[in-house]
Design a protein around this motif. Structure first.
Motif, PDB file in Angstrom:
ATOM      1  N   ILE A 107     -50.796  30.072 -10.295  1.00  0.00           N
ATOM      2  CA  ILE A 107     -52.223  29.754 -10.106  1.00  0.00           C
ATOM      3  C   ILE A 107     -53.018  31.059 -10.007  1.00  0.00           C
ATOM      4  O   ILE A 107     -54.067  31.219 -10.630  1.00  0.00           O
ATOM      5  CB  ILE A 107     -52.436  28.872  -8.854  1.00  0.00           C
ATOM      6  CG1 ILE A 107     -51.894  27.469  -9.123  1.00  0.00           C
ATOM      7  CG2 ILE A 107     -53.923  28.800  -8.480  1.00  0.00           C
ATOM      8  CD1 ILE A 107     -51.787  26.588  -7.896  1.00  0.00           C
TER       9      ILE A 107
ATOM     10  N   GLY B 181     -55.613  32.247 -12.889  1.00  0.00           N
ATOM     11  CA  GLY B 181     -56.978  32.448 -12.378  1.00  0.00           C
ATOM     12  C   GLY B 181     -57.460  33.855 -12.678  1.00  0.00           C
ATOM     13  O   GLY B 181     -58.578  34.057 -13.153  1.00  0.00           O
TER      14      GLY B 181
ATOM     15  N   LYS C  42     -53.064  13.669  -7.999  1.00  0.00           N
ATOM     16  CA  LYS C  42     -54.308  14.409  -7.776  1.00  0.00           C
ATOM     17  C   LYS C  42     -54.663  15.291  -8.968  1.00  0.00           C
ATOM     18  O   LYS C  42     -55.578  16.121  -8.877  1.00  0.00           O
ATOM     19  CB  LYS C  42     -54.175  15.265  -6.513  1.00  0.00           C
ATOM     20  CG  LYS C  42     -54.131  14.422  -5.241  1.00  0.00           C
ATOM     21  CD  LYS C  42     -54.098  15.302  -4.010  1.00  0.00           C
ATOM     22  CE  LYS C  42     -54.090  14.508  -2.733  1.00  0.00           C
ATOM     23  NZ  LYS C  42     -55.445  14.089  -2.301  1.00  0.00           N
ATOM     24  N   ASN C  43     -53.927  15.130 -10.058  1.00  0.00           N
ATOM     25  CA  ASN C  43     -54.196  15.884 -11.284  1.00  0.00           C
ATOM     26  C   ASN C  43     -54.169  17.398 -11.065  1.00  0.00           C
ATOM     27  O   ASN C  43     -55.011  18.135 -11.582  1.00  0.00           O
ATOM     28  CB  ASN C  43     -55.544  15.454 -11.869  1.00  0.00           C
ATOM     29  CG  ASN C  43     -55.610  15.708 -13.367  1.00  0.00           C
ATOM     30  OD1 ASN C  43     -54.581  15.960 -13.998  1.00  0.00           O
ATOM     31  ND2 ASN C  43     -56.796  15.668 -13.922  1.00  0.00           N
ATOM     32  N   ILE C  44     -53.210  17.857 -10.271  1.00  0.00           N
ATOM     33  CA  ILE C  44     -53.038  19.291 -10.051  1.00  0.00           C
ATOM     34  C   ILE C  44     -52.018  19.787 -11.066  1.00  0.00           C
ATOM     35  O   ILE C  44     -50.963  19.177 -11.254  1.00  0.00           O
ATOM     36  CB  ILE C  44     -52.565  19.559  -8.603  1.00  0.00           C
ATOM     37  CG1 ILE C  44     -53.698  19.212  -7.624  1.00  0.00           C
ATOM     38  CG2 ILE C  44     -52.129  21.017  -8.427  1.00  0.00           C
ATOM     39  CD1 ILE C  44     -53.288  19.144  -6.191  1.00  0.00           C
ATOM     40  N   ALA C  45     -52.354  20.879 -11.738  1.00  0.00           N
ATOM     41  CA  ALA C  45     -51.506  21.385 -12.806  1.00  0.00           C
ATOM     42  C   ALA C  45     -50.121  21.763 -12.285  1.00  0.00           C
ATOM     43  O   ALA C  45     -49.997  22.429 -11.254  1.00  0.00           O
ATOM     44  CB  ALA C  45     -52.161  22.597 -13.454  1.00  0.00           C
TER      45      ALA C  45
ATOM     46  N   GLN D 292     -47.702  23.145 -17.285  1.00  0.00           N
ATOM     47  CA  GLN D 292     -49.084  23.339 -17.727  1.00  0.00           C
ATOM     48  C   GLN D 292     -49.557  24.769 -17.430  1.00  0.00           C
ATOM     49  O   GLN D 292     -50.244  25.382 -18.237  1.00  0.00           O
ATOM     50  CB  GLN D 292     -49.960  22.337 -16.981  1.00  0.00           C
ATOM     51  CG  GLN D 292     -51.172  21.875 -17.750  1.00  0.00           C
ATOM     52  CD  GLN D 292     -51.996  20.898 -16.916  1.00  0.00           C
ATOM     53  OE1 GLN D 292     -51.488  20.242 -16.002  1.00  0.00           O
ATOM     54  NE2 GLN D 292     -53.273  20.807 -17.224  1.00  0.00           N
ATOM     55  N   LEU D 293     -49.158  25.293 -16.264  1.00  0.00           N
ATOM     56  CA  LEU D 293     -49.586  26.631 -15.864  1.00  0.00           C
ATOM     57  C   LEU D 293     -48.955  27.710 -16.742  1.00  0.00           C
ATOM     58  O   LEU D 293     -49.605  28.675 -17.138  1.00  0.00           O
ATOM     59  CB  LEU D 293     -49.261  26.881 -14.391  1.00  0.00           C
ATOM     60  CG  LEU D 293     -50.135  26.106 -13.392  1.00  0.00           C
ATOM     61  CD1 LEU D 293     -49.543  26.168 -11.990  1.00  0.00           C
ATOM     62  CD2 LEU D 293     -51.560  26.634 -13.381  1.00  0.00           C
TER      63      LEU D 293
ATOM     64  N   ALA E 197     -50.802  27.663 -20.002  1.00  0.00           N
ATOM     65  CA  ALA E 197     -52.108  28.325 -19.876  1.00  0.00           C
ATOM     66  C   ALA E 197     -51.927  29.839 -19.784  1.00  0.00           C
ATOM     67  O   ALA E 197     -52.654  30.605 -20.425  1.00  0.00           O
ATOM     68  CB  ALA E 197     -52.847  27.805 -18.648  1.00  0.00           C
TER      69      ALA E 197
ATOM     70  N   GLY F 156     -61.924  15.781 -12.610  1.00  0.00           N
ATOM     71  CA  GLY F 156     -60.548  15.446 -12.239  1.00  0.00           C
ATOM     72  C   GLY F 156     -59.605  16.632 -12.261  1.00  0.00           C
ATOM     73  O   GLY F 156     -58.519  16.557 -11.712  1.00  0.00           O
TER      74      GLY F 156
ATOM     75  N   ALA G 215     -58.044  20.152 -11.152  1.00  0.00           N
ATOM     76  CA  ALA G 215     -58.007  20.893  -9.888  1.00  0.00           C
ATOM     77  C   ALA G 215     -57.807  22.377 -10.164  1.00  0.00           C
ATOM     78  O   ALA G 215     -57.403  22.767 -11.255  1.00  0.00           O
ATOM     79  CB  ALA G 215     -56.870  20.360  -9.017  1.00  0.00           C
ATOM     80  N   CYS G 216     -58.069  23.182  -9.147  1.00  0.00           N
ATOM     81  CA  CYS G 216     -57.882  24.629  -9.204  1.00  0.00           C
ATOM     82  C   CYS G 216     -56.482  24.942  -9.733  1.00  0.00           C
ATOM     83  O   CYS G 216     -55.527  24.329  -9.289  1.00  0.00           O
ATOM     84  CB  CYS G 216     -58.052  25.214  -7.812  1.00  0.00           C
ATOM     85  SG  CYS G 216     -57.699  26.974  -7.692  1.00  0.00           S
ATOM     86  N   PRO G 217     -56.285  25.860 -10.649  1.00  0.00           N
ATOM     87  CA  PRO G 217     -57.271  26.783 -11.232  1.00  0.00           C
ATOM     88  C   PRO G 217     -57.816  26.319 -12.585  1.00  0.00           C
ATOM     89  O   PRO G 217     -58.469  27.097 -13.260  1.00  0.00           O
ATOM     90  CB  PRO G 217     -56.412  28.036 -11.454  1.00  0.00           C
ATOM     91  CG  PRO G 217     -55.104  27.471 -11.897  1.00  0.00           C
ATOM     92  CD  PRO G 217     -54.934  26.161 -11.164  1.00  0.00           C
ATOM     93  N   MET G 218     -57.534  25.070 -12.977  1.00  0.00           N
ATOM     94  CA  MET G 218     -57.818  24.675 -14.363  1.00  0.00           C
ATOM     95  C   MET G 218     -59.291  24.736 -14.778  1.00  0.00           C
ATOM     96  O   MET G 218     -59.571  25.134 -15.911  1.00  0.00           O
ATOM     97  CB  MET G 218     -57.218  23.286 -14.657  1.00  0.00           C
ATOM     98  CG  MET G 218     -55.690  23.246 -14.625  1.00  0.00           C
ATOM     99  SD  MET G 218     -54.865  24.712 -15.300  1.00  0.00           S
ATOM    100  CE  MET G 218     -54.873  24.338 -17.038  1.00  0.00           C
TER     101      MET G 218
ATOM    102  N   VAL H  23     -61.594  26.902 -14.072  1.00  0.00           N
ATOM    103  CA  VAL H  23     -61.896  28.287 -14.415  1.00  0.00           C
ATOM    104  C   VAL H  23     -61.086  28.734 -15.646  1.00  0.00           C
ATOM    105  O   VAL H  23     -61.583  29.441 -16.518  1.00  0.00           O
ATOM    106  CB  VAL H  23     -61.627  29.198 -13.192  1.00  0.00           C
ATOM    107  CG1 VAL H  23     -61.561  30.649 -13.607  1.00  0.00           C
ATOM    108  CG2 VAL H  23     -62.727  29.017 -12.147  1.00  0.00           C
ATOM    109  N   VAL H  24     -59.840  28.261 -15.716  1.00  0.00           N
ATOM    110  CA  VAL H  24     -58.999  28.586 -16.883  1.00  0.00           C
ATOM    111  C   VAL H  24     -59.621  28.002 -18.146  1.00  0.00           C
ATOM    112  O   VAL H  24     -59.747  28.675 -19.170  1.00  0.00           O
ATOM    113  CB  VAL H  24     -57.557  28.050 -16.669  1.00  0.00           C
ATOM    114  CG1 VAL H  24     -56.771  28.079 -17.970  1.00  0.00           C
ATOM    115  CG2 VAL H  24     -56.840  28.866 -15.604  1.00  0.00           C
TER     116      VAL H  24
ATOM    117  N   GLN I  49     -61.402  29.830 -21.535  1.00  0.00           N
ATOM    118  CA  GLN I  49     -60.883  29.633 -22.891  1.00  0.00           C
ATOM    119  C   GLN I  49     -61.955  29.069 -23.816  1.00  0.00           C
ATOM    120  O   GLN I  49     -61.922  29.306 -25.011  1.00  0.00           O
ATOM    121  CB  GLN I  49     -59.693  28.667 -22.858  1.00  0.00           C
ATOM    122  CG  GLN I  49     -58.458  29.263 -22.222  1.00  0.00           C
ATOM    123  CD  GLN I  49     -57.332  28.253 -22.093  1.00  0.00           C
ATOM    124  OE1 GLN I  49     -57.571  27.073 -21.817  1.00  0.00           O
ATOM    125  NE2 GLN I  49     -56.109  28.690 -22.273  1.00  0.00           N
TER     126      GLN I  49
END
Lengths: 180, 79
Positions: A43, A47, A117-120, A124-125, A128, B14, B16-19, B21-22, B26
């Motif tokens: 993260i 970020g 909660k749709n947290i990556a 996915q990270l 990215a 929907g 969440a951090c950090p997406m 900003v990511v 992009q």
């Protein structure tokens, strides 16, 4: 005696550019092998890259197992290397929480909660990070010690095996340096 | 015409951090320099994260709107 102002300014600028920590860059040592810590490192890395920073991650010791690809293997390992291979998590999706793992129930619950909660997640990270140009360095000595080979590591656009001096060279000029 | 002449809307609801900003880092490149994009997000952390991102990347947060459960940013690509 006349002073060449332009020359002096150029010399000062060169010195400023070379001073430690001058670059808009983040260097992080990823030492730990647990899911929560790998989530935190990824993260922060994505970020920072999104903020326009150059990012270098140096995976060492327990951190390196997260870079194993579960679909790949390596031949020609000795008994101890094979044992390490069995004992260490086979890639990022096999990592467990550093706290509240509870024989797997806690980790499974956390993963479910993250999805809800749709947290990556790590998949996915990492994707990215690859797209944002985050560099991953793997510590040569750690791989050697645990008998891991490059051919069993994940496909990632910026992956290299290096030694500590390479990492320090980056860390020295980075404005942010972290250890996780 | 959309508010602040936004040429596009990016829907990050929907995420969440950090997406958020990511994703904006992009996707800001998809509009021309000087143009404004509307960004929808439900991540409360974005309220401080988007200005921090803009400060570090040189882009501009033209406007921020808050309604219950939704934050809307208008972001101008500056370079």
């Amino acid at each position: 005696m006349a002073i060449d102002v332009e020359k002096e300014i150029a010399a000062i600028k060169a010195q400023l550019g070379d001073r430690p920590g001058a670059k808009n860059k983040l260097s992080m040592i990823v030492f730990s092998g647990e899911l929560d810590k790998h989530l935190a490192s990824m993260i922060i890395a994505t970020g920072a890259a999104a903020m326009g920073m150059e990012v270098v991650l140096f995976y060492t010791f327990w951190g390196t197992a997260a870079l194993r690809d579960p679909k790949k293997g390596a031949k020609g390992k000795n008994l101890i290397s094979k044992m390490f291979g069995i004992m260490l998590p086979r890639g990022r999706n096999k990592l467990i929480l550093s706290n509240m793992h509870m024989l797997g129930a806690g980790t499974a619950m956390m993963k479910g909660l993250m999805k809800k909660k749709n947290i990556a997640g790590l998949d996915q990270l990492f994707e990215a990070a690859g797209m944002l140009g985050v560099k991953i360095y793997i510590c040569q000595m750690s791989m050697d010690l645990m008998g891991m080979k490059m051919e069993e590591m994940i496909d990632y656009p910026n992956l290299e095996v290096v030694g500590v001096a390479t990492f320090l060279d980056h860390a020295k000029e980075s404005s942010v340096q972290l250890f996780l | 015409m959309a508010e602040h002449d936004a040429v596009k809307t990016y829907d990050y609801k929907g995420l969440a951090c950090p997406m958020p900003v990511v994703r904006i880092s992009q996707e800001i490149g998809k509009i021309a320099v000087g143009q404004v994009v509307e960004v929808l997000t439900t991540d409360p952390g974005a309220l401080s994260d988007f200005p921090a991102w803009a400060k570090n990347t040189g882009h501009e947060i033209v406007d921020t709107k808050q309604t219950p459960g939704l934050i809307t940013f208008f972001v101008r690509r500056k370079k």
